[in-house]
Write a protein that holds these residues in place. Structure first.
Motif: not given
Ligand code: CTP
Ligand code: CA
Length: 231
Positions: A32-42
């Protein structure tokens, strides 16, 4: 040693940032997961390193390069992410940009689940709540230093009131609210538009811009707030 010579508004500080989605295993091949790309955190990690901070970036499964001078720790599940964040302490600032899965399967099967020929068309998966990483780090046990804590609130409706509730409930210093119902910003996109809400509930809007530009503005705002604090 290099850190001693860093210049910038966050020189000498350790920033801990988490980013991306988490994956919660159902069996060896499913999750189970979601569509977060991580771009904001990076982008925040990159901007914090540019501002002279020592940066630890705890990343869920994302497909992004590690920004220069950032120490990256890769994790998969919410529980792994909590432990990796706790291992990186002490930190002066914690920015929780990760889209942590709220629930995980109560049990991860040891082998690939097969369709049950007797269960008809349905299948019920039993879920349990994941730990709240941000709430855990923002209220440490007595005697342990508390980082200055920043949360994110991605909402589709009543954005500011939900965000304000999270700021207060999770004991945060700052919350970054974004309206993910608007097309072209937020989740999985290159741009964002956010409202920062500080502890005194004052609001500061940062209009639509690239996540890189917003990250620099957010890091500058955090540095300003830290400079104002009695040390
Ligand atoms: N968060 C966390 N651990 C969790 C869930 C959320 O650290 N298990 C953090 C997120 O990284 C974010 C903030 O809490 O910085 C708010 O996340 P959000 O999903 O908006 O809030 P929830 O408390 O999970 O509430 P809900 O999803 O029900 O709106
Ligand atoms: Ca959530």
């Amino acid at each position: 040693v290099a850190g001693c010579f860093e210049r910038g508004s966050l020189a000498g500080l350790h920033l801990l940032i988490n980013a991306g989605p988490t994956r919660e295993a159902i069996d060896p091949v499913r999750y189970i997961s979601n569509h977060s790309s991580g771009k904001m955190g990076f982008a925040l990690a990159e901007a914090a390193a540019e501002a002279g901070a020592r940066v630890t970036l705890v990343a869920g499964p994302v497909n992004l390069p590690t920004p220069p001078r950032v120490q990256r720790v890769d994790v998969v599940s919410a529980e792994d992410m909590l432990h990796a964040c706790q291992n990186a302490l002490p930190a002066d600032v914690f920015i929780a940009s990760a889209a942590v899965a709220d629930y995980r399967p109560a049990h991860c099967a040891d082998s690939k689940l097969k369709k049950d020929p007797h269960s008809g068309d349905g299948m019920t998966l039993s879920l349990v709540r994941n730990p709240d990483i941000l709430a855990t780090l923002s209220s440490p046990p007595a005697g342990q230093a508390r980082p200055w804590c920043v949360g994110f609130a991605a909402e589709t409706n009543e954005v500011l009131s939900y965000a304000q509730g999270k700021l207060q409930r999770k004991n945060l210093d700052l919350i970054i609210a974004n309206d993910v119902s608007q097309p072209g910003i937020g989740f999985n996109s290159d741009d964002n538009a956010v409202t920062l809400i500080d502890r005194s509930l004052q609001q500061h809007s940062l209009p639509h811009a690239s996540k890189q530009k917003l990250a620099r503005q957010i890091i500058a705002f955090i540095a300003e707030q830290l400079a104002r604090q009695p040390s």
